[in-house]
Design a protein around this motif. Structure first.
Motif, PDB file in Angstrom:
ATOM      1  N   THR A 256       6.181   2.331  -6.685  1.00 10.96           N
ATOM      2  CA  THR A 256       6.294   1.115  -7.495  1.00 10.96           C
ATOM      3  C   THR A 256       5.338   0.027  -7.005  1.00 10.96           C
ATOM      4  O   THR A 256       4.799  -0.730  -7.808  1.00 10.96           O
ATOM      5  N   LEU A 257       5.085  -0.044  -5.688  1.00 11.83           N
ATOM      6  CA  LEU A 257       4.184  -1.077  -5.145  1.00 11.83           C
ATOM      7  C   LEU A 257       2.757  -0.559  -4.935  1.00 11.83           C
ATOM      8  O   LEU A 257       1.930  -1.242  -4.341  1.00 11.83           O
ATOM      9  N   GLY A 258       2.483   0.650  -5.379  1.00 13.99           N
ATOM     10  CA  GLY A 258       1.111   1.175  -5.319  1.00 13.99           C
ATOM     11  C   GLY A 258       0.781   1.883  -4.020  1.00 13.99           C
ATOM     12  O   GLY A 258       1.669   2.318  -3.276  1.00 13.99           O
ATOM     13  N   ALA A 259      -0.528   1.961  -3.751  1.00 13.32           N
ATOM     14  CA  ALA A 259      -1.029   2.770  -2.625  1.00 13.32           C
ATOM     15  C   ALA A 259      -0.636   2.165  -1.282  1.00 13.32           C
ATOM     16  O   ALA A 259      -0.404   0.967  -1.168  1.00 13.32           O
ATOM     17  N   PHE A 260      -0.575   3.019  -0.232  1.00  8.98           N
ATOM     18  CA  PHE A 260      -0.362   2.480   1.107  1.00  8.98           C
ATOM     19  C   PHE A 260      -1.718   2.277   1.779  1.00  8.98           C
ATOM     20  O   PHE A 260      -2.447   3.224   1.988  1.00  8.98           O
ATOM     21  N   ASN A 261      -2.010   1.019   2.068  1.00  8.09           N
ATOM     22  CA  ASN A 261      -3.329   0.694   2.617  1.00  8.09           C
ATOM     23  C   ASN A 261      -3.271   0.282   4.076  1.00  8.09           C
ATOM     24  O   ASN A 261      -4.276  -0.085   4.657  1.00  8.09           O
ATOM     25  N   SER A 262      -2.082   0.285   4.642  1.00  9.63           N
ATOM     26  CA  SER A 262      -1.989  -0.161   6.030  1.00  9.63           C
ATOM     27  C   SER A 262      -1.144   0.844   6.811  1.00  9.63           C
ATOM     28  O   SER A 262      -0.579   1.770   6.251  1.00  9.63           O
ATOM     29  N   GLY A 263      -1.066   0.620   8.103  1.00  7.72           N
ATOM     30  CA  GLY A 263      -0.251   1.508   8.923  1.00  7.72           C
ATOM     31  C   GLY A 263      -1.080   2.130  10.020  1.00  7.72           C
ATOM     32  O   GLY A 263      -2.291   2.305   9.878  1.00  7.72           O
ATOM     33  N   VAL A 264      -0.388   2.455  11.085  1.00  9.28           N
ATOM     34  CA  VAL A 264      -1.084   3.018  12.240  1.00  9.28           C
ATOM     35  C   VAL A 264      -0.769   4.513  12.301  1.00  9.28           C
ATOM     36  O   VAL A 264       0.374   4.894  12.548  1.00  9.28           O
ATOM     37  N   PRO A 265      -1.767   5.377  12.033  1.00  7.05           N
ATOM     38  CA  PRO A 265      -1.497   6.821  12.005  1.00  7.05           C
ATOM     39  C   PRO A 265      -0.828   7.306  13.287  1.00  7.05           C
ATOM     40  O   PRO A 265       0.037   8.196  13.240  1.00  7.05           O
ATOM     41  N   ALA A 266      -1.203   6.693  14.434  1.00  3.07           N
ATOM     42  CA  ALA A 266      -0.638   7.163  15.706  1.00  3.07           C
ATOM     43  C   ALA A 266       0.881   7.055  15.724  1.00  3.07           C
ATOM     44  O   ALA A 266       1.564   7.852  16.369  1.00  3.07           O
ATOM     45  N   LYS A 267       1.407   6.063  14.992  1.00  2.63           N
ATOM     46  CA  LYS A 267       2.871   5.922  14.972  1.00  2.63           C
ATOM     47  C   LYS A 267       3.505   7.134  14.310  1.00  2.63           C
ATOM     48  O   LYS A 267       4.611   7.529  14.645  1.00  2.63           O
ATOM     49  N   ILE A 268       2.787   7.702  13.354  1.00  2.00           N
ATOM     50  CA  ILE A 268       3.333   8.865  12.647  1.00  2.00           C
ATOM     51  C   ILE A 268       3.210  10.113  13.525  1.00  2.00           C
ATOM     52  O   ILE A 268       4.185  10.844  13.709  1.00  2.00           O
ATOM     53  N   PHE A 269       2.019  10.339  14.124  1.00  2.00           N
ATOM     54  CA  PHE A 269       1.910  11.596  14.886  1.00  2.00           C
ATOM     55  C   PHE A 269       2.581  11.502  16.250  1.00  2.00           C
ATOM     56  O   PHE A 269       3.148  12.469  16.734  1.00  2.00           O
ATOM     57  N   TRP A 270       2.568  10.319  16.867  1.00  2.00           N
ATOM     58  CA  TRP A 270       3.204  10.218  18.182  1.00  2.00           C
ATOM     59  C   TRP A 270       4.723  10.359  18.078  1.00  2.00           C
ATOM     60  O   TRP A 270       5.361  10.974  18.920  1.00  2.00           O
ATOM     61  N   LYS A 271       5.259   9.798  16.983  1.00  2.00           N
ATOM     62  CA  LYS A 271       6.719   9.899  16.782  1.00  2.00           C
ATOM     63  C   LYS A 271       7.115  11.215  16.106  1.00  2.00           C
ATOM     64  O   LYS A 271       8.291  11.444  15.820  1.00  2.00           O
TER      65      LYS A 271
END
Ligand SMILES: NC(=O)c1ccc[n+]([C@@H]2O[C@H](COP(=O)([O-])OP(=O)(O)OC[C@H]3O[C@@H](n4cnc5c(N)ncnc54)[C@H](OP(=O)(O)O)[C@@H]3O)[C@@H](O)[C@H]2O)c1
Length: 332
Positions: A256-271
């Motif tokens: 609904t709010l469109g594309a995700f343009n921010s975020g730290v990839p390391a938070k996804i793979f490290w966690k």
């Protein structure tokens, strides 16, 4: 028959006489008693949906009584009270839908009409604890929520689960399923009143996503999330990864709010997070969803019932996002 018809982009639905559907050999005709809206119908009206065709009868959700059959083999269904699985041509692979997959209500005419024609294998016995109006609220949103929460995110008893946008049709089913599954459920919403209503359904707490630092407040009250079910995406998606516990899962079925343009990839793979896209559900999941709803006696939350002749008014209400739960059309 009478139907509510969309004739072009940004046009109001027109309630008028049109020809009744003629069933194919594998189809039955359902005399629709109630239909329900989904945000999809609004996207289509605004031209923000792939594969537009006009004129079209919108409405993926419907309940009613089988009134005719395209073949002898399905005549035994005539007179049965049914709800309709709007997932057409899912195909052989349970993991993902086939290339020719479509959803009832575009490009095939849907349920904002007195009659709809549908493959016989997609009509299912209406749950006996539900009225036609409650049953019409179930199919698309109930199925999407079932696959996203129960299959993709695979929520388990005792887990802490976040459902974003508590007022949405799908989101409410996610809340109800997670509560029935024995999870500790938290929500976000743009309305404090909707958070309170979600808590009346069994959510433990929630935070208004319009508040500054809402995600920090949410972690404080919940301790973080084993699973999150989202349909907003946008820049808030990064915050969902922040709020996830290590090893957590984030399933989403809308943007609904469109594309995700921010975020730290390391938070996804490290966690070690799982990010899980989800759309609708296969035929077996529809049956499993019905079993779950019957077993736990889940009642879809109906925001308001409009007569079919006022379908345009109902569409505007959904567009404004004022609803809490499903917007239903009564077809008498
Ligand atoms: N992939 C699929 O199979 C599938 C199926 C169904 C729906 N969808 C998509 O999922 C979305 C929701 O569909 P729906 O029919 O449930 O819509 P809906 O009933 O109109 O609900 C809209 C939802 O958006 C939420 N929302 C709005 N702004 C938000 C924000 N800033 N952060 C978080 N949530 C926000 C609302 O939450 P509050 O009202 O609580 O603020 C509400 O949950 C749509 O984009 C739709 O196209 C996809």
């Amino acid at each position: 028959m009478k139907a509510s018809i969309l004739k072009g982009i940004n046009q109001a639905l027109v309630f008028e006489e049109t020809s009744s559907p003629v069933p194919e050999a594998d189809e039955v005709v359902v005399k629709v008693k109630a239909a329900a809206l989904n945000h999809r119908d609004v996207w289509i009206q605004k031209g923000q949906y792939a594969g537009l065709v006009f004129p079209i009868i919108l409405g993926s959700d419907g309940s009613g009584i089988v009134s005719a059959s395209g073949s002898e083999a399905n005549k035994h269904l005539i007179g049965k009270e049914v709800i309709i699985n709007p997932s057409l041509n899912w195909g052989e692979n349970p993991r993902v839908q086939a290339k020719d997959y479509i959803i009832l209500g575009l490009p095939k005419n849907g349920c904002l009409a007195e009659e709809v024609s549908i493959p016989a294998r997609l009509v299912h016995e209406k749950p006996s604890h539900l009225s036609f109006e409650q049953a019409a609220a179930l199919p698309l949103a109930g199925l999407t929520a079932y696959r996203a929460a129960m299959v993709r995110a695979a929520i388990k008893p005792g887990e802490t689960v976040l459902v974003t946008g508590a007022g949405g049709g799908v989101a409410l089913f996610c809340i109800q399923y997670a509560v029935a599954q024995g999870c500790k459920v938290f929500v976000t919403s743009g309305s404090n009143e909707k958070i309170e209503k979600a808590m009346a359904l069994g959510a433990i707490g929630g935070v208004n996503y319009k508040n500054e630092d809402w995600h920090k407040a949410l972690v404080k009250i919940s301790g973080g999330f084993d699973a999150t079910i989202d349909s907003a995406c946008g820049d808030n998606f990064a915050k969902l990864a922040d709020m996830a516990k290590p090893g957590g899962r984030i399933a989403f079925y809308g943007a609904t709010l469109g594309a995700f343009n921010s975020g730290v990839p390391a938070k996804i793979f490290w966690k070690q997070l799982d990010i899980l896209g989800s759309t609708m559900g296969n035929d077996e999941e529809f049956k499993a969803m019905l079993e779950f709803v019957n077993k736990h006696k889940i009642f879809p939350v109906v925001d308001e019932v409009f007569p079919l002749a006022n379908a345009e008014e109902a569409m505007r209400k959904m567009d404004e996002g004022k609803q809490f739960g499903k917007i239903v059309l009564n077809i008498e």
